[in-house]
Design an enzyme around this catalytic site. Structure first.
Site, PDB file in Angstrom:
ATOM      1  N   ARG A 154      42.304  44.257  57.896  1.00 29.12           N
ATOM      2  CA  ARG A 154      42.176  42.893  58.465  1.00 29.12           C
ATOM      3  C   ARG A 154      41.218  42.010  57.656  1.00 29.12           C
ATOM      4  NH1 ARG A 154      45.732  44.846  60.197  1.00 29.12           N
ATOM      5  NH2 ARG A 154      46.333  45.294  62.353  1.00 29.12           N
ATOM      6  N   SER A 208      44.467  40.884  69.525  1.00 29.46           N
ATOM      7  CA  SER A 208      43.237  41.690  69.631  1.00 29.46           C
ATOM      8  C   SER A 208      42.024  40.855  69.231  1.00 29.46           C
ATOM      9  CB  SER A 208      43.318  42.904  68.706  1.00 29.46           C
ATOM     10  OG  SER A 208      44.366  43.733  69.125  1.00 29.46           O
ATOM     11  N   GLU A 282      38.009  40.014  65.170  1.00 29.01           N
ATOM     12  CA  GLU A 282      39.173  39.765  64.323  1.00 29.01           C
ATOM     13  C   GLU A 282      39.504  38.264  64.444  1.00 29.01           C
ATOM     14  OE1 GLU A 282      42.284  42.770  64.831  1.00 29.01           O
ATOM     15  OE2 GLU A 282      43.776  41.230  64.437  1.00 29.01           O
TER      16      GLU A 282
HETATM   17  C1  FAD Z   1      50.035  37.487  71.056  1.00 26.59           C
HETATM   18  C2  FAD Z   1      49.381  37.764  69.718  1.00 26.59           C
HETATM   19  C3  FAD Z   1      49.582  38.985  69.109  1.00 26.59           C
HETATM   20  C4  FAD Z   1      48.991  39.276  67.863  1.00 26.59           C
HETATM   21  N1  FAD Z   1      49.228  40.485  67.277  1.00 26.59           N
HETATM   22  C5  FAD Z   1      48.705  40.744  66.054  1.00 26.59           C
HETATM   23  C6  FAD Z   1      48.993  41.997  65.390  1.00 26.59           C
HETATM   24  O1  FAD Z   1      49.715  42.845  65.899  1.00 26.59           O
HETATM   25  N2  FAD Z   1      48.434  42.201  64.174  1.00 26.59           N
HETATM   26  C7  FAD Z   1      47.641  41.274  63.559  1.00 26.59           C
HETATM   27  O2  FAD Z   1      47.189  41.519  62.430  1.00 26.59           O
HETATM   28  N3  FAD Z   1      47.355  40.100  64.179  1.00 26.59           N
HETATM   29  C8  FAD Z   1      47.878  39.801  65.385  1.00 26.59           C
HETATM   30  N4  FAD Z   1      47.590  38.605  66.011  1.00 26.59           N
HETATM   31  C9  FAD Z   1      46.660  37.654  65.394  1.00 26.59           C
HETATM   32  C10 FAD Z   1      47.355  36.553  64.549  1.00 26.59           C
HETATM   33  O3  FAD Z   1      48.671  36.366  64.955  1.00 26.59           O
HETATM   34  C11 FAD Z   1      47.336  36.890  63.073  1.00 26.59           C
HETATM   35  O4  FAD Z   1      46.027  36.984  62.640  1.00 26.59           O
HETATM   36  C12 FAD Z   1      48.097  35.841  62.247  1.00 26.59           C
HETATM   37  O5  FAD Z   1      48.385  36.403  60.991  1.00 26.59           O
HETATM   38  C13 FAD Z   1      47.334  34.541  62.075  1.00 26.59           C
HETATM   39  O6  FAD Z   1      48.185  33.613  61.432  1.00 26.59           O
HETATM   40  P1  FAD Z   1      48.069  32.024  61.708  1.00 26.59           P
HETATM   41  O7  FAD Z   1      48.998  31.337  60.779  1.00 26.59           O
HETATM   42  O8  FAD Z   1      48.250  31.732  63.138  1.00 26.59           O
HETATM   43  O9  FAD Z   1      46.581  31.780  61.261  1.00 26.59           O
HETATM   44  P2  FAD Z   1      45.506  30.817  61.988  1.00 26.59           P
HETATM   45  O10 FAD Z   1      45.178  31.382  63.313  1.00 26.59           O
HETATM   46  O11 FAD Z   1      45.965  29.415  61.912  1.00 26.59           O
HETATM   47  O12 FAD Z   1      44.263  31.020  61.012  1.00 26.59           O
HETATM   48  C14 FAD Z   1      43.602  32.263  60.915  1.00 26.59           C
HETATM   49  C15 FAD Z   1      42.663  32.193  59.699  1.00 26.59           C
HETATM   50  O13 FAD Z   1      43.440  32.107  58.509  1.00 26.59           O
HETATM   51  C16 FAD Z   1      43.054  30.970  57.751  1.00 26.59           C
HETATM   52  N5  FAD Z   1      44.275  30.463  57.100  1.00 26.59           N
HETATM   53  C17 FAD Z   1      45.469  30.229  57.701  1.00 26.59           C
HETATM   54  N6  FAD Z   1      46.369  29.811  56.786  1.00 26.59           N
HETATM   55  C18 FAD Z   1      45.725  29.782  55.590  1.00 26.59           C
HETATM   56  C19 FAD Z   1      46.105  29.424  54.261  1.00 26.59           C
HETATM   57  N7  FAD Z   1      47.345  29.025  53.960  1.00 26.59           N
HETATM   58  N8  FAD Z   1      45.173  29.506  53.274  1.00 26.59           N
HETATM   59  C20 FAD Z   1      43.900  29.917  53.552  1.00 26.59           C
HETATM   60  N9  FAD Z   1      43.480  30.264  54.797  1.00 26.59           N
HETATM   61  C21 FAD Z   1      44.385  30.201  55.796  1.00 26.59           C
HETATM   62  C22 FAD Z   1      42.459  29.992  58.748  1.00 26.59           C
HETATM   63  O14 FAD Z   1      41.539  29.101  58.135  1.00 26.59           O
HETATM   64  C23 FAD Z   1      41.768  30.957  59.723  1.00 26.59           C
HETATM   65  O15 FAD Z   1      40.492  31.309  59.254  1.00 26.59           O
HETATM   66  C24 FAD Z   1      48.181  38.297  67.246  1.00 26.59           C
HETATM   67  C25 FAD Z   1      47.977  37.059  67.870  1.00 26.59           C
HETATM   68  C26 FAD Z   1      48.582  36.790  69.095  1.00 26.59           C
HETATM   69  C27 FAD Z   1      48.366  35.456  69.746  1.00 26.59           C
END
Ligand code: FAD
EC number: 1.3.1.98
Length: 288
Positions: A154, A208, A282
């Site tokens: 992560r 999580s 996380e």
């Molecule tokens: C119901 C649910 C289930 C989930 N299950 C999992 C799971 O099984 N496994 C897991 O690993 N995670 C899980 N997550 C967490 C989340 O979905 C992941 O971390 C996901 O990859 C985040 O992507 P996002 O585009 O929404 O990022 P955001 O939430 O928008 O951003 C997260 C971070 O990434 C940075 N970021 C985003 N895009 C970029 C970019 N293009 N360049 C640089 N930095 C960037 C942001 O600045 C921030 O710090 C879950 C979340 C939810 C709500």
């Protein structure tokens, strides 16, 4: 437009941002980032907002929401932009008979967000067959090869030091092993079914909250530690830990980011007092 962050995050927390810019293409994104740098303006990169606790007091800067979502498949190579929903990448890989992403089905958010935190599930991480990542370092566009992305559990070079490095992920290239399209789609479907029991569609949360603990003996699930300190059912105001998942915090719709933060601190303190282990979030904080 009210610019409320709660509309952009799955947790549904967050006051107003000074400005929100949605970058629909790489050209638009680079122009925006250059302009913000020129003005020495504060900004925050947002993908799908699924791993974010945004401050109810808002954010005194610009939110740059990444939405460029191109996708190209050529034999075993997939090239896609950072704003592509991970779900679409997984579906496209499955349909093309390319394996190793199928277990990531059901993880919400974008490809960029998944690379930032090296998202994973069911024994796989997005970094495994990722060849290189295209980034903007504030001045230039360049490609960073997998080994230089410093992927760990992560984490990545992009998230190191809380993402202080001004690297924005623009696109990614994967090289995936071949697999049977039908089998891959079936696997993803099965996983989504299991996940939907845990995360009901529309649940206001960030998945999580804490990372599992990496110990010499192996990975200790944060959920187990949390369960043992009585996390399940704990509640502050409108946020609570559900009965079915100790490493999850849910907003009932009236919850505040401050309450979630307080609950996180209490959970951390209790685990530390009982086990001497410091749990690490996380989830990412925006505007704190
Ligand atoms: C119901 C649910 C289930 C989930 N299950 C999992 C799971 O099984 N496994 C897991 O690993 N995670 C899980 N997550 C967490 C989340 O979905 C992941 O971390 C996901 O990859 C985040 O992507 P996002 O585009 O929404 O990022 P955001 O939430 O928008 O951003 C997260 C971070 O990434 C940075 N970021 C985003 N895009 C970029 C970019 N293009 N360049 C640089 N930095 C960037 C942001 O600045 C921030 O710090 C879950 C979340 C939810 C709500």
């Amino acid at each position: 437009m009210d610019n409320l962050l709660k509309h952009l995050t799955n947790f549904k927390f967050g006051g107003s941002a000074k400005k929100i810019i949605t970058a629909e293409s790489e050209i638009e994104l680079i122009a925006t980032l250059k302009d913000l740098k020129f003005k020495k303006a504060k900004y925050y990169i947002l993908g799908g907002g699924t791993n974010i606790i945004a401050n109810d007091k808002g954010y005194k800067g610009t939110i740059v929401k990444i939405s460029a979502s191109g996708l190209k498949i050529e034999n075993q190579k997939i090239l896609c932009e950072a704003g592509l929903p991970l779900r679409k990448l997984v579906n496209a890989a499955n349909s093309a008979g390319l394996s190793s992403l199928e277990t990531l089905a059901g993880i919400p958010g974008t490809v960029g967000g998944a690379i930032y935190g090296n998202a994973g599930a069911y024994g796989r991480e997005i970094s495994e067959f990722l060849k290189k990542v295209k980034i903007f370092d504030g001045r230039k566009i360049k490609w960073v090869f997998n080994k230089d992305c410093k992927f760990g559990y992560r984490e990545s070079v992009f998230s190191a030091k809380g993402g202080k490095k001004p690297w924005v992920i623009l696109a990614a290239e994967f090289y995936l092993p071949k697999g049977g399209a039908q089998k891959l789609a079936k696997k993803s479907k099965e996983i989504i079914k299991i996940r939907e029991k845990r995360y009901k569609p529309g649940l206001r949360c960030a998945g999580s909250i804490f990372k599992n603990v990496l110990a010499k003996s192996g990975k200790i699930p944060a959920g187990l530690l949390l369960e043992s300190i009585g996390a399940k059912g704990m509640r502050i105001g409108g946020v609570y830990v559900p009965r079915q998942h100790a490493n999850l915090i849910v907003n009932n719709g009236r919850g505040k980011a401050e309450e979630a933060k307080k609950l996180i601190d209490i959970l951390k303190q209790r685990v530390y007092r009982k086990y001497g282990i410091r749990l690490k979030e996380e989830v990412q904080y925006l505007g704190f």
